[in-house]
Design an enzyme around this catalytic site. Sequence first.
Site, short mmCIF file in Angstrom:
data_model
loop_
_atom_site.label_atom_id
_atom_site.label_comp_id
_atom_site.label_asym_id
_atom_site.label_seq_id
_atom_site.Cartn_x
_atom_site.Cartn_y
_atom_site.Cartn_z
CD GLU A 1 -1.66 -2.23 1.96
OE1 GLU A 1 -2.55 -2.93 2.40
OE2 GLU A 1 -0.45 -2.50 2.09
CG ASP B 1 -2.23 -3.45 5.35
OD1 ASP B 1 -1.01 -3.69 5.31
OD2 ASP B 1 -2.68 -2.30 5.55
CG ASP C 1 -7.27 -5.34 6.76
OD1 ASP C 1 -6.93 -5.27 5.56
OD2 ASP C 1 -7.27 -4.34 7.50
CD GLU D 1 -11.00 -1.02 3.18
OE1 GLU D 1 -11.27 -0.12 2.36
OE2 GLU D 1 -11.87 -1.69 3.76
NE ARG E 1 -6.60 0.77 9.63
CZ ARG E 1 -5.54 1.29 9.02
NH1 ARG E 1 -4.65 0.49 8.45
NH2 ARG E 1 -5.36 2.60 8.96
CG HIS F 1 -7.68 -10.80 12.26
ND1 HIS F 1 -8.35 -9.66 11.89
CD2 HIS F 1 -7.70 -11.62 11.19
CE1 HIS F 1 -8.75 -9.78 10.64
NE2 HIS F 1 -8.38 -10.96 10.20
#
Length: 875
Positions: free
Chosen positions: A7, A80, A82, A84, A298, A343
């Site tokens: 990212e 990442d 997750d 998103e 996150r 997670h």
Amino acid sequence: MPVVVVESPAKAKTINKYLGSNYTVLASYGHVRDLPAKDGSVDTEADFGMTWEVGNDSRKHVKAIADALKEDNALILATDPDREGEAISWHLQEALTKRRSIKKDTAVSRVTFNAITKEAVTEAMQNPREVDMPLVEAYLARRALDYLVGFNLSPVLWRKLPGARSAGRVQSVCLRLIVEREMEIEAFNAQEYWSVRAQMATPRGQEFEARLTVLGGDKLDKYSLKNSTAAELAVQAVASRQLSVLSVEAKPASRNPSAPFMTSTLQQEASRKFGMGARQTMNAAQRLYEAGHITYMRTDGIDMAPEAVQAARAEIETRYGAEYVPSSPRIYKNKAKNAQEAHECIRPTDMSRDAASLKVTDDDQRKLYDLIWKRTLSCQMEGARLERTTVEIGSDDKQVVLRATGQVMLFDGFMRVYEEGRDDVADEDDKRLPQIMEGEALKFASSLAAQADKAGKEASVLSKDGAVLALQHHTQPPPRYTEATLVKRMEELGIGRPSTYASVITTIQDREYVRKDKNRLFPEDKGRIVTIFLLNFFRKYVGYEFTANLEEELDDVSAGQRDYKDLLGKFWRDFSAAISETSDLRITEVLDVLDAALAPQLYPPREDGSDPRICPKCGAGQLHLKTSRTGGFVGCGNYPECTYTRPIAGEGADGDERLLGMDGEDEIHLKAGRFGPYVQRGEATPENKKPPRASLPKGWNKDDMDLEKALTLLSLPRQIGDHPEGGVISSNFGRFGPYLMHQMPEEEKPVYANLKDPNDVFEIGMNRAVELLAEKRANPGRRGSRAAAKPLKELGDHPDSGGAINIMDGRYGPYVKWEKVNATLPKDVEPKDVTIEMAVELIAEKSAKGGKKKAAAKKPAAKKKAAPKKAAAKD
């Protein structure tokens, strides 16, 4: 070389260090595509088809990745770990496929790692997979829902509530929490009660404090002593008795450490301990993660990798000794709704590195890392062992009994390293008691007079010998939310997810629905009106249970247990019907509903018993809820004959108008407007629609305004005198601050020179004014008449490209300056806290955006397309 995409450039730099020259590591700079902000981006008539568009800021990054793929036909998506991050990878794959940069033979793989360390990155590269489509579909559903709510509900707000901004699916529910808490506070009625305490002394002269628990043989509860009369009788009853120790009971107790951090608890603790907002916390955590110092930040999991647990236990033994290491590792299970146990928690990547050994210069990052390191170590430490002692003291007939409690720390355990903060101070007596023996007689000690003096005569009753004291108390309303307690409440209700907390809280503040003052969140009037409107016309969609259930359904989608288009279809059928029902409502009908719903807050009973809806100015008109571009207010129904207005929060609230005095026959008022407080001469009438007004200059406090200051402002512009070469010099306040104005007879336009100090408008003399105007005429291209601005902070030369980097003070706030690049500082960052690393990152982001904007701005596309046609003709 395979192309690896992450990212951010900071993350790319760290990963490139681990992968070496065998890979090309590039940054996507977040999402590369989004739904265009126009009608039809989600087509509800075509099975919820979604139209995506590569943003102007992202085209350059997509092109760079596409160009790199020409050199090596292998793409590794390493965003990442997750939902998103999965979506960003999917968008990249789709965008590159659309522009034919990904071909049939292009090897595309997806890798994830929870920490940016050499071991984690290397292991991830050895275990590639495909993009997880259930996670992507959960993202698509969430994005579509947010679009459908925002794009269909916001226009309803704009039409029905002038001044309202927009409505979001989760933001509206978050705003409801804050507004309802404020209404609880306003409706709260304080209840008086009294407590009695006595200062006692043992036969050995050691003093301690005890509180009254039994009076007249009856056990007291919190509200038993309702007033000063009852308190005074209780004080006399205690002071007149001979007291002895009835019993002494000591019990062992223990305290266990808190679980390691997840996103919500990290935000809560950073708020409690450092006053850091959710966004500020996540920005600092993001930088720590990208630098490889902590695991992914996150997360809603509190599980810790076995190797990390062992590393923590080894570090505890090394630093503090074997007695601080429990016999077996501590295992934590998440009790929050919808927690994704897969997670991992937020923890340091290297347990042996504390904040002192970490080379981090940024203050926020250093404090946050120290918090994470201590919490992680403490969660694997032995519990604290305590001894709690309760002493009962009373008269022989047991008509009067007092109790003293205290505790002794036998072994500090995890508390040697870390103790969790509290949102509200608990009423616990953890003082250490002296040696007290059962059966021994006690004496009164005269040492409570200072506490009585501090409380005041009306709030205290003190015995003659000063040993027994009664204090007045009042019940308190529920506290306003801080960002920490709001995140905690959202988590309890199952609203939002770790990646959304910071953005949701920031959004409602940016929309001016909520303001933060002394770390507490207050609803603005427009936020209150929006909430009441939604509760009355869209109650289901701001319901806590409905929103939490929708989050659970989205989690089912991510687990592959539900079809996301079925979820969207079910939601849209009901939501579109609710939107249609409001289309025929008139603004007056909406205001009548809101006026009735808000009546207890808008029109509380008056002390004189008169009708609270009668206008206090004209005495005839009825008060009604009204709206404007700046939000809601209460106004007189006799407008324009009567111009009385006040804020929703009531008389004397922030922004309420105030009569400063009379100037002849004119009333001089202090009022609140769209652009801040201002003073006004007289009232607006049909004949005089724009009475004289003047805004308060920057630095002027509305609370300090008086008639003299108001008349000074209303007298502007001030004529300083005649210029030696003709024309009058005047001073005034303008859009960009205080200034001088002068026009010579031969000049077509006046010349303006900025002033530094607002007071110069009233104090500057002729000589200085002439000098500043001369400087301005000599340098007409420069705004104002000041010399070159001095930096707020000098950071040194750019480490890669050279050239000085400075922090400057600009019209819109402080910014980083390097050569021709100006990068505005984030709102939550102070100039003194900016490091060279932060500045370089801001410059890189601004340079990338600036380059794209310039490229997009040229736009003579027709000429560019014409060239290839000519070339084709020559062939």
